[in-house]
Design an enzyme around this catalytic site. Structure first.
Site, PDB file in Angstrom:
ATOM      1  N   GLU A  67     -90.890  31.754   9.212  1.00  0.00           N
ATOM      2  CA  GLU A  67     -91.183  31.753  10.474  1.00  0.00           C
ATOM      3  C   GLU A  67     -89.629  31.458  10.709  1.00  0.00           C
ATOM      4  OE1 GLU A  67     -95.654  31.862   8.802  1.00  0.00           O
ATOM      5  OE2 GLU A  67     -93.827  30.123   8.714  1.00  0.00           O
ATOM      6  N   VAL A  90     -87.220  26.815  -0.094  1.00  0.00           N
ATOM      7  CA  VAL A  90     -88.457  27.519  -0.910  1.00  0.00           C
ATOM      8  C   VAL A  90     -88.378  26.840  -2.505  1.00  0.00           C
ATOM      9  CG1 VAL A  90     -89.054  29.748  -1.096  1.00  0.00           C
ATOM     10  CG2 VAL A  90     -87.985  28.940   1.296  1.00  0.00           C
ATOM     11  N   ILE A  91     -89.297  26.892  -2.489  1.00  0.00           N
ATOM     12  CA  ILE A  91     -89.193  26.465  -4.353  1.00  0.00           C
ATOM     13  C   ILE A  91     -89.675  27.622  -4.959  1.00  0.00           C
ATOM     14  CG2 ILE A  91     -89.011  24.938  -6.042  1.00  0.00           C
ATOM     15  CD1 ILE A  91     -88.518  22.835  -2.776  1.00  0.00           C
ATOM     16  N   THR A  95     -95.735  32.557  -9.045  1.00  0.00           N
ATOM     17  CA  THR A  95     -96.153  34.091  -8.495  1.00  0.00           C
ATOM     18  C   THR A  95     -95.259  34.136  -8.183  1.00  0.00           C
ATOM     19  OG1 THR A  95     -96.943  32.951  -5.996  1.00  0.00           O
ATOM     20  CG2 THR A  95     -98.705  33.014  -7.772  1.00  0.00           C
ATOM     21  N   HIS A  97     -94.741  35.271  -4.871  1.00  0.00           N
ATOM     22  CA  HIS A  97     -94.547  34.783  -3.382  1.00  0.00           C
ATOM     23  C   HIS A  97     -93.359  34.202  -3.263  1.00  0.00           C
ATOM     24  CE1 HIS A  97     -95.792  33.053   0.362  1.00  0.00           C
ATOM     25  NE2 HIS A  97     -95.598  32.022   0.809  1.00  0.00           N
ATOM     26  N   ARG A 136     -78.899  20.043  -2.890  1.00  0.00           N
ATOM     27  CA  ARG A 136     -78.027  20.383  -1.777  1.00  0.00           C
ATOM     28  C   ARG A 136     -79.211  19.965  -0.501  1.00  0.00           C
ATOM     29  NH1 ARG A 136     -78.817  22.880  -6.528  1.00  0.00           N
ATOM     30  NH2 ARG A 136     -77.191  24.426  -6.613  1.00  0.00           N
TER      31      ARG A 136
END
Length: 172
Positions: A67, A90-91, A95, A97, A136
């Site tokens: 988003e 995002v880790i 899958t 995804h 990070r």
């Protein structure tokens, strides 16, 4: 990107453009908020350290990284910000995804930047593990939020510089 060899969160204040009159939007993903809150903290503190007033920093939260582009677009449509910093994490999971979210987010942020002709800085960590994200977002590799604040300042200054250069030689 910060690595074992270089921590890009280290910067020399005197080598940066004056950001005092610049206006910033920051769009932050709520997903993985233990990471994104640290990114936001790094970006916000850096802007304040570089003399940006709190009134010139607008922060909005969105549900997830996917988003972020639309959140940036909303800010650019409804405010007079000079640039937007997008922050997410995002880790990698089990899958595909991860791949879809990362690709969509990356392309969306780029498209918004080009559509509005303003910097929209990509501050989305795309890590394999939570430890890499921690490293990070204020850990041993610095804080990507700091890097994004600096990148946004530099890009806003570049736009102002090129706009004034073009006008002085007859370009519009």
């Amino acid at each position: 990107m910060a690595t074992d060899q270089k921590n890009l969160s280290d910067f020399n204040k005197s080598e940066l453009p004056n950001a005092e009159k610049m206006r910033f939007g920051i769009v932050v993903s709520e997903w993985n908020n233990e990471i994104t809150d640290q990114l936001l903290n790094g970006a916000f503190k850096t802007l304040r350290e570089l003399n940006v007033s709190e009134e010139n920093i607008i922060v909005h939260h969105v549900p997830g990284a996917f988003e972020l582009p639309l959140g940036a677009q909303y800010l650019l449509e409804s405010t007079d910000v000079d640039g937007v910093i997008t922050l997410g994490s995002v880790i990698q999971g089990e899958t595909k995804h991860f791949d879809f979210v990362c690709n969509g987010t990356t392309n969306g942020i780029m498209q918004v930047s080009l559509k509005y002709n303003k910097p929209v800085i990509f501050g989305v960590l795309t890590d394999n593990t939570i430890q890499q994200a921690i490293d990070r977002s204020g850990g041993k590799h610095g804080n990507k939020g700091i890097e994004c604040a600096i990148a946004c300042i530099k890009m806003i200054a570049l736009k102002k510089q090129t706009n004034s250069s073009n006008k002085s030689i007859g370009f519009q």
